[in-house]
Structures are given as structure tokens and as C-alpha cells.
Design a protein around this motif. Structure first.
Motif, PDB file in Angstrom:
ATOM      1  N   LEU A  38       0.836  -1.202   0.000  1.00  0.00           N
ATOM      2  CA  LEU A  38       0.000   0.000   0.000  1.00  0.00           C
ATOM      3  C   LEU A  38       0.869   1.250   0.000  1.00  0.00           C
ATOM      4  N   ARG A  43      -0.437   3.998  -2.861  1.00  0.00           N
ATOM      5  CA  ARG A  43      -1.902   3.949  -2.753  1.00  0.00           C
ATOM      6  C   ARG A  43      -2.365   4.337  -1.353  1.00  0.00           C
ATOM      7  N   VAL A  46      -5.561   6.319  -1.186  1.00  0.00           N
ATOM      8  CA  VAL A  46      -6.699   5.817  -1.964  1.00  0.00           C
ATOM      9  C   VAL A  46      -7.582   5.039  -0.995  1.00  0.00           C
ATOM     10  N   HIS A  48     -10.342   3.287  -1.011  1.00  0.00           N
ATOM     11  CA  HIS A  48     -10.755   1.919  -1.330  1.00  0.00           C
ATOM     12  C   HIS A  48      -9.625   0.925  -1.047  1.00  0.00           C
ATOM     13  N   ASP A  49      -8.424   1.278  -1.456  1.00  0.00           N
ATOM     14  CA  ASP A  49      -7.278   0.395  -1.244  1.00  0.00           C
ATOM     15  C   ASP A  49      -6.885   0.327   0.231  1.00  0.00           C
ATOM     16  N   VAL A  50      -7.041   1.427   0.941  1.00  0.00           N
ATOM     17  CA  VAL A  50      -6.747   1.428   2.378  1.00  0.00           C
ATOM     18  C   VAL A  50      -7.680   0.460   3.102  1.00  0.00           C
ATOM     19  N   LEU A  52      -9.225  -2.173   1.836  1.00  0.00           N
ATOM     20  CA  LEU A  52      -8.851  -3.545   1.476  1.00  0.00           C
ATOM     21  C   LEU A  52      -7.585  -3.982   2.211  1.00  0.00           C
ATOM     22  N   ALA A  53      -6.623  -3.075   2.325  1.00  0.00           N
ATOM     23  CA  ALA A  53      -5.370  -3.404   3.009  1.00  0.00           C
ATOM     24  C   ALA A  53      -5.612  -3.668   4.491  1.00  0.00           C
ATOM     25  N   LEU A 118     -11.650 -10.664  -0.064  1.00  0.00           N
ATOM     26  CA  LEU A 118     -10.542 -10.062  -0.812  1.00  0.00           C
ATOM     27  C   LEU A 118     -10.254 -10.764  -2.141  1.00  0.00           C
ATOM     28  N   ILE A 166      -4.730  -5.371  -2.879  1.00  0.00           N
ATOM     29  CA  ILE A 166      -5.043  -4.105  -3.555  1.00  0.00           C
ATOM     30  C   ILE A 166      -4.665  -4.134  -5.038  1.00  0.00           C
ATOM     31  N   HIS A 167      -4.351  -5.335  -5.532  1.00  0.00           N
ATOM     32  CA  HIS A 167      -4.043  -5.532  -6.960  1.00  0.00           C
ATOM     33  C   HIS A 167      -2.849  -4.686  -7.416  1.00  0.00           C
ATOM     34  N   VAL A 168      -1.791  -4.758  -6.602  1.00  0.00           N
ATOM     35  CA  VAL A 168      -0.547  -4.074  -6.922  1.00  0.00           C
ATOM     36  C   VAL A 168       0.553  -5.124  -7.045  1.00  0.00           C
TER      37      VAL A 168
END
Length: 303
Positions: A38, A43, A46, A48-50, A52-53, A118, A166-168
Motif C-alpha cells: 500500500l 496507494r 486511496v 478503497h485500497d486502504v 482492502l489493506a 478479498l 489491492i491488486h498491486v
């Protein structure tokens, strides 16, 4: 008339306290590694990503705690012989094996539900982590060198999990640095066990019979140097500069160098390598170095 309900309430409170101790919440700090993708994936702001993380971190907290409980079930007899672990709930008899097993299943169920939220890729990472923990508890922890590599791989899976959530894409640099740093911490723990347990070390962990303090010190020197050098190369890499948009990450290297050297000091002079999470939480200079490293990284990557 009211004695029985009061006794039951007291027993329930004692069982809950034992379960919390089995889960080792102070060890959850290790799962902060899930947030690495993250931060370095830029991110952090962001929302949304926070979210999810954070879900990923909670999932790994539940998953790792389930692993701790299962490991304590398997090691309860050996823990009774360990002066530092003999007060664990199962070793003391504060909780039954059946109750501890139910707690582990409940924690695993929570982790399973969050993993499904997830996505399938995260479920795959979680299952790999479970397989690794089972393999470690049943076999790997008794094998010299393999034991420390198995634990280090658990940290690598945490790093991958954060990226998958987070799709990174997880950088190979992050994987390598995580691996050698984890090796450093695990070897420090082995050194502590050898010194603290003395002649009783083998009874606690059979693999310790094949280690010596001198050998472990040599291994620690190698992985500590590899950790520091690889991080310095990473921060000065043109590839990383192009990807992250910052050519000043090398400014964070002094904090990493201090952290590693400070931990070496704690290992050698204070013999505090038995619990990295506890060392971080109780040693103010080390905690300050980590905090400054994080804040400097954020400042350079986002501002």
C-alpha cells in the motif's frame, strides 16, 4: 445460591484471558508488513485500497493467531520445560486442548471469511500460509536451517498478500529485502534460545542441537549485511526511481542502518533477540528509528 453463576463467570473470564494470551496480539505488529504494498505502491491515500489493506491485515492477524494456538498445542509439553514459555496458557493448564482447538478454528474461520472478501488470489496466499504453518509445526521446525527459512517465507507471504489485496504488483526488491530481514530476526531468536535455555535447548527444539552460538552469529552477520546492502541498492536503483518517481529514497538508509545495528546491539549486549515484536515495542531508540523511517518514506513518496 449465587456461588455457581459467579464461579462460571470467573471461569469464562479466565478462559477468555487464556485465549487472548494464546492469540498473542502483541505479535500482530508483524502483520504491518501487509501494508508495505500500500505504501510503496503509492496507494496510501486511496480510500478503497486502504480499506482492502486493513481487511488484509485483520485476516492475517486472525490467521497468524490461529497458527500460534496450533503451535502451542503441539509444543505444550516442550514449553513446560522452557523458563520463558512455561507460563503459556496450555503449558500451565489454564485452558484445555479442546478449548484451544476451538479458538484456533474460530480464528481460522474469521480469516477465511475475510480472505474470500478479498478474492481468490488472496485466498490462495492465505492457504499457502496455512500450509506453511502446518509444515513448520509438524516438520520444518525440527530441521536445521530449514526452520529459519520456513519462518522467513511466512513474512514473504505477508508481503505478497498486501499486494494481492489491492491488486498491486509486489516488487522483487520487497520480496528479497523482506526475506533477508526475516532471516535476520529469526536467527536472532535462535541465538537467544541457545543462550537462554543452555543445556535444555534441545529438549525445547530439537533443531537447536545442530546450531551453536558461533554458527548463528556467522549467519546473522551474513543476513544483516545482505539486508542493509540490498536496501541501499534498492533506494539508489534507477529502476526504482523511475517507478516511484523519487530519487531521494536513499535518505532513508541511515534509519535502516541504525535499526539493524541497534538490533544487533540488543542481541549481543542485552540478549533481547527472543521476541522481535517485544524488542520493537520496548526499545525506544529502535521504535524511533522505525517511525522516522516510515515517516520519511511517506514524505518522499507522496509529497
Amino acid at each position: 445460591m449465587n456461588a455457581a453463576p459467579k464461579l462460571n463467570d470467573s471461569q469464562s473470564t479466565g478462559q477468555l484471558a487464556a485465549i487472548i494470551r494464546l492469540a498473542r496480539p502483541h505479535q500482530w505488529i508483524k502483520n504491518a508488513l501487509v501494508l508495505a504494498a500500500l505504501v510503496f505502491g503509492q496507494r496510501l491515500f486511496v480510500l478503497h485500497d486502504v480499506v482492502l489493506a486493513v481487511i488484509a491485515v485483520v485476516a492475517f492477524c486472525a490467521l497468524s493467531s490461529a497458527g500460534y494456538v496450533l503451535n502451542d498445542i503441539a509444543d505444550r509439553d516442550a514449553d513446560r520445560l522452557n523458563p520463558e514459555k512455561c507460563d503459556r496458557p496450555l503449558a500451565r493448564g489454564d485452558i484445555t486442548v479442546a478449548a484451544a482447538g476451538r479458538a484456533a478454528l474460530s480464528l481460522a474461520a474469521i480469516a477465511g471469511v475475510l480472505s474470500i472478501v478479498l478474492g481468490l488470489a488472496f485466498v490462495g496466499i492465505a492457504l499457502l500460509y496455512v500450509a506453511l504453518q502446518l509444515g513448520y509445526s509438524l516438520w520444518a521446525k525440527h530441521q536445521v536451517v530449514i526452520d529459519v527459512i520456513a519462518v522467513a517465507l511466512g513474512f514473504v507471504l505477508r508481503a505478497f498478500a498486501g499486494g494481492v489485496a489491492i491488486h498491486v504488483e509486489v516488487s522483487p526488491w520487497l520480496v528479497f529485502i523482506t526475506f533477508v530481514l526475516a532471516l535476520f530476526l529469526v536467527l536472532a531468536r535462535r541465538r537467544h534460545e541457545l543462550i537462554a535455555l543452555g543445556d535444555g535447548a534441545v529438549a525445547h527444539r530439537s533443531a537447536l542441537s545442530q546450531y551453536s552460538v558461533r554458527l548463528v552469529d556467522q549467519m546473522i552477520s551474513i543476513v544483516a549485511g545482505a539486508t542493509l546492502v540490498s536496501y541501499m541498492i534498492y533506494t539508489a536503483s534507477a529502476e526504482v526511481e523511475a517507478k516511484l518517481g523519487s530519487r531521494h529514497l536513499y535518505l532513508t538508509a541511515p534509519f535502516v542502518a541504525f535499526g539493524i545495528l541497534r538490533y544487533l546491539y540488543l542481541i549481543d549486549e542485552r540478549n533481547e533477540g527472543g521476541d522481535p515484536a517485544s524488542a520493537l515495542l520496548h526499545d525506544r531508540p529502535l521504535m524511533l528509528a522505525v517511525a522516522l523511517w516510515i515517516l520519511t518514506d511517506v514524505a518522499l513518496l507522496y509529497f
